[in-house]
Scaffold this motif. Structure first.
Motif, PDB file in Angstrom:
ATOM      1  N   GLU A 133     -12.803   5.609   4.490  1.00 30.35           N
ATOM      2  CA  GLU A 133     -13.023   6.669   3.516  1.00 30.35           C
ATOM      3  C   GLU A 133     -12.565   6.220   2.121  1.00 30.35           C
ATOM      4  OE1 GLU A 133     -12.621  11.457   3.350  1.00 30.35           O
ATOM      5  OE2 GLU A 133     -12.355  10.341   5.209  1.00 30.35           O
ATOM      6  N   GLY A 134     -13.301   6.624   1.100  1.00 31.02           N
ATOM      7  CA  GLY A 134     -12.959   6.227  -0.262  1.00 31.02           C
ATOM      8  C   GLY A 134     -11.697   6.911  -0.760  1.00 31.02           C
ATOM      9  N   SER A 135     -11.078   6.318  -1.779  1.00 36.84           N
ATOM     10  CA  SER A 135      -9.908   6.905  -2.439  1.00 36.84           C
ATOM     11  C   SER A 135     -10.139   6.763  -3.947  1.00 36.84           C
ATOM     12  CB  SER A 135      -8.650   6.161  -2.001  1.00 36.84           C
ATOM     13  OG  SER A 135      -8.580   4.922  -2.676  1.00 36.84           O
ATOM     14  N   PRO A 136      -9.249   7.312  -4.785  1.00 39.59           N
ATOM     15  CA  PRO A 136      -9.481   7.146  -6.234  1.00 39.59           C
ATOM     16  C   PRO A 136      -9.580   5.684  -6.670  1.00 39.59           C
ATOM     17  CG  PRO A 136      -7.775   8.788  -5.865  1.00 39.59           C
ATOM     18  CD  PRO A 136      -8.097   8.183  -4.524  1.00 39.59           C
ATOM     19  N   LYS A 137      -9.025   4.787  -5.854  1.00 38.62           N
ATOM     20  CA  LYS A 137      -9.054   3.381  -6.263  1.00 38.62           C
ATOM     21  C   LYS A 137      -9.915   2.481  -5.370  1.00 38.62           C
ATOM     22  CE  LYS A 137      -4.539   3.172  -8.473  1.00 38.62           C
ATOM     23  NZ  LYS A 137      -3.204   2.596  -8.380  1.00 38.62           N
ATOM     24  N   THR A 138     -10.386   3.033  -4.254  1.00 44.85           N
ATOM     25  CA  THR A 138     -11.141   2.163  -3.339  1.00 44.85           C
ATOM     26  C   THR A 138     -12.448   2.828  -2.889  1.00 44.85           C
ATOM     27  OG1 THR A 138      -9.873   3.043  -1.482  1.00 44.85           O
ATOM     28  CG2 THR A 138      -9.109   0.957  -2.417  1.00 44.85           C
ATOM     29  N   PRO A 139     -13.460   2.020  -2.617  1.00 49.59           N
ATOM     30  CA  PRO A 139     -14.771   2.586  -2.263  1.00 49.59           C
ATOM     31  C   PRO A 139     -14.843   3.052  -0.811  1.00 49.59           C
ATOM     32  CG  PRO A 139     -14.874   0.199  -2.245  1.00 49.59           C
ATOM     33  CD  PRO A 139     -13.487   0.549  -2.682  1.00 49.59           C
ATOM     34  N   THR A 140     -15.838   3.882  -0.531  1.00 49.24           N
ATOM     35  CA  THR A 140     -16.178   4.242   0.840  1.00 49.24           C
ATOM     36  C   THR A 140     -16.928   3.064   1.451  1.00 49.24           C
ATOM     37  OG1 THR A 140     -16.407   6.540   0.189  1.00 49.24           O
ATOM     38  CG2 THR A 140     -17.501   5.896   2.234  1.00 49.24           C
ATOM     39  N   VAL A 141     -16.560   2.716   2.668  1.00 52.98           N
ATOM     40  CA  VAL A 141     -17.195   1.570   3.325  1.00 52.98           C
ATOM     41  C   VAL A 141     -17.834   2.037   4.623  1.00 52.98           C
ATOM     42  CG1 VAL A 141     -16.788  -0.696   4.386  1.00 52.98           C
ATOM     43  CG2 VAL A 141     -15.488  -0.032   2.362  1.00 52.98           C
ATOM     44  N   ASN A 142     -19.111   1.693   4.816  1.00 58.20           N
ATOM     45  CA  ASN A 142     -19.788   1.961   6.081  1.00 58.20           C
ATOM     46  C   ASN A 142     -20.592   0.740   6.488  1.00 58.20           C
ATOM     47  OD1 ASN A 142     -19.335   4.635   7.202  1.00 58.20           O
ATOM     48  ND2 ASN A 142     -20.092   5.373   5.220  1.00 58.20           N
ATOM     49  N   PHE A 143     -20.025  -0.041   7.393  1.00 56.97           N
ATOM     50  CA  PHE A 143     -20.727  -1.210   7.903  1.00 56.97           C
ATOM     51  C   PHE A 143     -21.149  -0.865   9.325  1.00 56.97           C
ATOM     52  CE2 PHE A 143     -18.559  -4.793   5.180  1.00 56.97           C
ATOM     53  CZ  PHE A 143     -19.026  -4.176   4.037  1.00 56.97           C
ATOM     54  N   ASN A 144     -22.480  -0.828   9.545  1.00 58.25           N
ATOM     55  CA  ASN A 144     -22.999  -0.362  10.821  1.00 58.25           C
ATOM     56  C   ASN A 144     -23.636  -1.502  11.604  1.00 58.25           C
ATOM     57  OD1 ASN A 144     -24.859   0.836  12.769  1.00 58.25           O
ATOM     58  ND2 ASN A 144     -24.255   2.782  11.831  1.00 58.25           N
ATOM     59  N   GLU A 145     -23.076  -1.797  12.772  1.00 63.12           N
ATOM     60  CA  GLU A 145     -23.596  -2.947  13.529  1.00 63.12           C
ATOM     61  C   GLU A 145     -24.918  -2.650  14.231  1.00 63.12           C
ATOM     62  OE1 GLU A 145     -21.286  -4.371  16.801  1.00 63.12           O
ATOM     63  OE2 GLU A 145     -20.591  -2.402  17.384  1.00 63.12           O
TER      64      GLU A 145
END
Lengths: 192, 127
Positions: B7-19
């Motif tokens: 999940e994203g935060s004010p300093k980091t992106p949302t990540v969704n890597f789907n195999e």
């Protein structure tokens, strides 16, 4: 009854206020830059920029410069360690940050102690950046990005190049001698 | 290995890597103080995904802004994907940027010049 010294101290508060008002200061901070402080300053400035700045482009540029300046202050604090011989240790880790908005531009000012042995290197880097055109800065950024070098802190020597690109102006700086170990590095970034 | 979702935060992106779909997405803002630490699990996931990838791998970069220390980590991620390309998978990059955001558009073009993968530049109203 208040003595003269107390009155002087109190009127200094007003002087300080007037100076900040005259300089159109949006935010100023002096102290040790920590990750929490960084987060707070960025949140405050983002909401202030949303209020005062209509252009999304300018908003982003100011924000970007601010992020890099703050992270420079944070990472360079880490460079100062060991037993202090002159100014006190905590003092030497302390930095200054000021953001102001003038009629047609913003200014981000930073001040921090730097070990004398690092001054020459940084000065050379800044002079080199100031000689380059917009396109040359982009090329330097690309070359530096791709040269494979990265410090343990994840910094990659890209910060100042990026600040110069986003600012669109020459970087104004000076190094003031403090004692035999430290200089004080002053940087003023103008963003149109 | 499973999917990677953060999940994203004010300093980091949302990540969704789907195999299962082979779609790898990063979205938001990337300005952590320690980017190397943040990107480490992303690199590890890509390395392990590379053992048995989908026939098409799509990397969707939807970053509103990233700091300079993230830019190095993003390049490393691109390089890992570049190595996967042609090894049982075809890698494509979609680089999203907001309208009039020349800085992010240029950043995409700079990666495109360094990395040997097909880039599609996609302008959107808002990320």
């Amino acid at each position: 009854m208040k003595n003269a010294q107390t009155l002087m101290a109190l009127s200094n508060i007003y002087e300080l206020y007037k100076t900040m008002e005259r300089d159109h200061t949006m935010l100023s901070f002096k102290g040790v830059v920590t990750p929490d402080l960084l987060t707070s300053v960025l949140q405050i400035m983002e909401s202030k920029l949303n209020h005062v700045e209509k252009s999304n482009k300018t908003k982003k540029k100011v924000y970007n410069v601010l992020v890099e300046c703050l992270q420079n202050l944070y990472h360079h604090n880490e460079d100062i360690h060991g037993k202090d011989e002159g100014i006190s240790f905590l003092f030497s880790k302390s930095a200054l940050l000021m953001i102001s908005k003038n009629d047609d531009h913003y200014e981000v000012k930073t001040g921090n102690y730097i070990l004398k042995e690092n001054t020459k290197n940084l000065q050379g880097k800044l002079d080199n950046i100031n000689e380059l055109s917009k396109d040359e800065l982009r090329e330097l950024y690309k070359a530096t990005l791709n040269d494979g070098k990265v410090s343990s802190k994840g910094t990659a020597g890209l910060g100042m190049i990026d600040i110069a690109r986003k600012s669109g102006n020459k970087l104004e700086y000076s190094f003031l001698p403090v004692d035999k170990k430290y200089d004080f590095f002053c940087l003023n970034v103008k963003i149109n | 290995m499973g999917n990677l979702s953060m999940e994203g935060s004010p300093k980091t992106p949302t990540v969704n890597f789907n195999e299962e779909s082979g779609v790898l997405e990063v979205r938001g803002r990337s300005i952590p103080e320690n980017s190397v630490e943040f990107y480490k699990p992303l690199n590890e996931w890509v390395e392990s995904y590379g053992q048995s990838p989908k026939s098409v791998t799509t990397f969707d970069v939807k970053l509103e802004y990233f700091n300079t220390s993230s830019s190095k980590c993003i390049l490393d991620l691109f390089k890992l994907l570049e190595n996967l390309d042609g090894n049982n998978t075809e890698v494509k990059v979609n680089w999203y940027f907001e309208e009039d955001d020349e800085d992010m558009e240029e950043a995409g073009e700079d990666y495109q010049a360094i990395i040997n993968l097909p880039f599609k530049m996609i302008e959107v109203e808002e990320i």
